[in-house]
Design a protein around this motif. Structure first.
Motif, PDB file in Angstrom:
ATOM      1  N   GLY A 180      35.632  34.890  42.965  1.00  0.00           N
ATOM      2  CA  GLY A 180      35.844  33.542  43.475  1.00  0.00           C
ATOM      3  C   GLY A 180      35.764  32.467  42.412  1.00  0.00           C
ATOM      4  O   GLY A 180      36.312  31.379  42.571  1.00  0.00           O
ATOM      5  N   GLY A 181      35.045  32.771  41.320  1.00  0.00           N
ATOM      6  CA  GLY A 181      34.934  31.798  40.247  1.00  0.00           C
ATOM      7  C   GLY A 181      33.992  30.649  40.556  1.00  0.00           C
ATOM      8  O   GLY A 181      33.253  30.648  41.546  1.00  0.00           O
ATOM      9  N   PHE A 182      34.050  29.645  39.723  1.00  0.00           N
ATOM     10  CA  PHE A 182      33.147  28.510  39.814  1.00  0.00           C
ATOM     11  C   PHE A 182      33.303  27.745  41.131  1.00  0.00           C
ATOM     12  O   PHE A 182      32.323  27.231  41.683  1.00  0.00           O
ATOM     13  CB  PHE A 182      33.393  27.567  38.628  1.00  0.00           C
ATOM     14  CG  PHE A 182      32.556  26.336  38.644  1.00  0.00           C
ATOM     15  CD1 PHE A 182      31.230  26.384  38.258  1.00  0.00           C
ATOM     16  CD2 PHE A 182      33.089  25.116  39.045  1.00  0.00           C
ATOM     17  CE1 PHE A 182      30.433  25.243  38.278  1.00  0.00           C
ATOM     18  CE2 PHE A 182      32.319  23.972  39.064  1.00  0.00           C
ATOM     19  CZ  PHE A 182      30.987  24.034  38.677  1.00  0.00           C
ATOM     20  N   VAL A 183      34.533  27.668  41.659  1.00  0.00           N
ATOM     21  CA  VAL A 183      34.757  26.870  42.869  1.00  0.00           C
ATOM     22  C   VAL A 183      34.013  27.446  44.066  1.00  0.00           C
ATOM     23  O   VAL A 183      33.518  26.696  44.920  1.00  0.00           O
ATOM     24  CB  VAL A 183      36.259  26.739  43.193  1.00  0.00           C
ATOM     25  CG1 VAL A 183      36.958  25.868  42.176  1.00  0.00           C
ATOM     26  CG2 VAL A 183      36.929  28.095  43.286  1.00  0.00           C
ATOM     27  N   PHE A 184      33.903  28.775  44.136  1.00  0.00           N
ATOM     28  CA  PHE A 184      33.206  29.366  45.279  1.00  0.00           C
ATOM     29  C   PHE A 184      31.690  29.299  45.108  1.00  0.00           C
ATOM     30  O   PHE A 184      30.960  29.237  46.100  1.00  0.00           O
ATOM     31  CB  PHE A 184      33.681  30.800  45.496  1.00  0.00           C
ATOM     32  CG  PHE A 184      34.956  30.883  46.284  1.00  0.00           C
ATOM     33  CD1 PHE A 184      34.938  31.001  47.661  1.00  0.00           C
ATOM     34  CD2 PHE A 184      36.182  30.795  45.647  1.00  0.00           C
ATOM     35  CE1 PHE A 184      36.107  31.044  48.390  1.00  0.00           C
ATOM     36  CE2 PHE A 184      37.363  30.831  46.363  1.00  0.00           C
ATOM     37  CZ  PHE A 184      37.331  30.952  47.745  1.00  0.00           C
ATOM     38  N   VAL A 185      31.230  29.312  43.871  1.00  0.00           N
ATOM     39  CA  VAL A 185      29.806  29.052  43.637  1.00  0.00           C
ATOM     40  C   VAL A 185      29.487  27.626  44.072  1.00  0.00           C
ATOM     41  O   VAL A 185      28.473  27.372  44.722  1.00  0.00           O
ATOM     42  CB  VAL A 185      29.447  29.270  42.149  1.00  0.00           C
ATOM     43  CG1 VAL A 185      28.003  28.834  41.885  1.00  0.00           C
ATOM     44  CG2 VAL A 185      29.626  30.729  41.761  1.00  0.00           C
ATOM     45  N   SER A 186      30.371  26.699  43.737  1.00  0.00           N
ATOM     46  CA  SER A 186      30.189  25.296  44.130  1.00  0.00           C
ATOM     47  C   SER A 186      30.185  25.152  45.644  1.00  0.00           C
ATOM     48  O   SER A 186      29.410  24.363  46.206  1.00  0.00           O
ATOM     49  CB  SER A 186      31.306  24.436  43.528  1.00  0.00           C
ATOM     50  OG  SER A 186      31.288  24.511  42.117  1.00  0.00           O
TER      51      SER A 186
ATOM     52  N   LEU B 284      38.574  30.383  34.876  1.00  0.00           N
ATOM     53  CA  LEU B 284      37.124  30.278  34.979  1.00  0.00           C
ATOM     54  C   LEU B 284      36.720  29.501  36.223  1.00  0.00           C
ATOM     55  O   LEU B 284      35.678  29.761  36.827  1.00  0.00           O
ATOM     56  CB  LEU B 284      36.551  29.597  33.733  1.00  0.00           C
ATOM     57  CG  LEU B 284      36.691  30.373  32.413  1.00  0.00           C
ATOM     58  CD1 LEU B 284      36.111  29.564  31.265  1.00  0.00           C
ATOM     59  CD2 LEU B 284      36.011  31.733  32.495  1.00  0.00           C
ATOM     60  N   LEU B 285      37.566  28.555  36.619  1.00  0.00           N
ATOM     61  CA  LEU B 285      37.290  27.786  37.830  1.00  0.00           C
ATOM     62  C   LEU B 285      37.584  28.601  39.078  1.00  0.00           C
ATOM     63  O   LEU B 285      37.038  28.342  40.147  1.00  0.00           O
ATOM     64  CB  LEU B 285      38.119  26.498  37.841  1.00  0.00           C
ATOM     65  CG  LEU B 285      37.769  25.468  36.762  1.00  0.00           C
ATOM     66  CD1 LEU B 285      38.697  24.266  36.866  1.00  0.00           C
ATOM     67  CD2 LEU B 285      36.312  25.030  36.870  1.00  0.00           C
ATOM     68  N   GLY B 286      38.476  29.602  38.942  1.00  0.00           N
ATOM     69  CA  GLY B 286      38.792  30.463  40.081  1.00  0.00           C
ATOM     70  C   GLY B 286      40.230  30.380  40.537  1.00  0.00           C
ATOM     71  O   GLY B 286      40.546  30.792  41.651  1.00  0.00           O
TER      72      GLY B 286
END
Length: 212
Positions: A89-95, A155-157
Motif C-alpha cells: 500500500g505504501g506511504f498513503v495507506f500508512v497515512s 514510495l508513496l504507493g
C-alpha cells in the motif's frame, strides 16, 4: 505484528523464487506494524512522555536507514526493516491508518475521510494520473523531475508504469459500514487465527495458480 511481517517477507521471497509471472508482494503485517508504531509515537507525544523526542529521533533514523536498505539492497528486507514506504500500500495507506486513528471517535469524519480517500486513490489509479505525469515529463525532457518522481511516486504507493483501468482497489469502500458499526468494544479475540490465515491463504492461492 513485527515477527509475522518478517515471516511474511520470507514467505514472499520463497514464493517469488518459483514465480513465473507477477511477483508476490503481499505483506499487510508490515503496513499495520508501521501504523502501530506511529500511533504509539503520537500517544507518547500526547502523554508528554519524557523520552518522546529520543524515540522520535530513533524512529526517523530507522526509517531513513531502512529506506536505503530496502531500495538499494534487496526487497527481502522489507519485512525486516518495517519501513513506512516499503510495504503493501505504501506511504498513503500508512497515512490512512494513522488518520483513522486520529478521527476514530467521530464517525462522521470517518465516513467522509475514508470515502474521499477511496475515491481519490481509485481515481488516480484507474485514470492513470501518475503514469501520465511521468510520461509527459519524459517526453518534454524534464529529466531531473522525471527521475525524482519515478522514485517518489512508488514510495508513496502509486504505480508509475501503466494505467490500471480494471483496478479493484475501489472495493475497499465496502469496509466502511463495518468500521462505522464498530461499538468501541473488544470482541472475541481471534488475532492469531487471522495472523495465520493471511499467509496461509496466499500460499494456497499461489500453489493453485501454479497447478492450474
Amino acid at each position: 505484528m513485527y515477527l509475522f511481517g518478517l515471516g511474511m517477507g520470507i514467505l514472499d521471497y520463497i514464493l517469488n523464487c518459483f514465480a513465473d509471472g507477477d511477483l508476490v508482494s503481499n505483506n499487510i503485517f508490515v503496513t499495520l506494524f508501521c501504523i502501530g508504531v506511529i500511533i504509539r509515537l503520537i500517544e507518547y507525544k500526547r502523554d508528554n512522555h519524557p523520552k518522546f523526542l529520543i524515540y522520535l529521533l530513533c524512529y526517523c533514523i530507522w526509517q531513513v536507514v531502512g529506506l536505503f536498505i530496502c531500495y538499494y539492497v534487496i526487497y527481502l528486507f522489507v519485512g525486516f526493516m518495517g519501513n513506512m514506504f516499503f510495504n503493501e500500500g505504501g506511504f498513503v495507506f500508512v497515512s490512512l491508518g494513522v488518520l483513522l486513528y486520529l478521527i476514530k471517535d467521530n464517525k462522521k469524519y470517518i465516513a467522509i475521510c475514508y470515502s474521499l480517500f477511496c475515491f481519490l486513490f481509485s481515481f488516480i489509479t484507474m485514470a492513470g494520473i501518475v503514469p501520465r505525469i511521468i510520461s509527459r515529463l519524459d517526453y518534454y525532457d524534464y529529466d531531473a523531475l522525471y527521475y525524482t518522481l519515478r522514485v517518489v511516486f512508488p514510495l508513496l504507493g502509486f504505480n508509475v508504469i501503466w494505467i490500471d483501468r480494471y483496478s479493484i482497489q475501489w472495493m475497499m469502500i465496502g469496509a466502511l459500514p463495518f468500521i462505522l458499526f464498530y461499538n468501541g468494544k473488544k470482541g472475541k479475540s481471534m488475532k492469531y487465527f487471522f495472523y495465520i490465515f493471511y499467509p496461509a491463504h496466499i500460499l494456497i492461492f499461489f500453489i493453485l495458480s501454479r497447478v492450474l
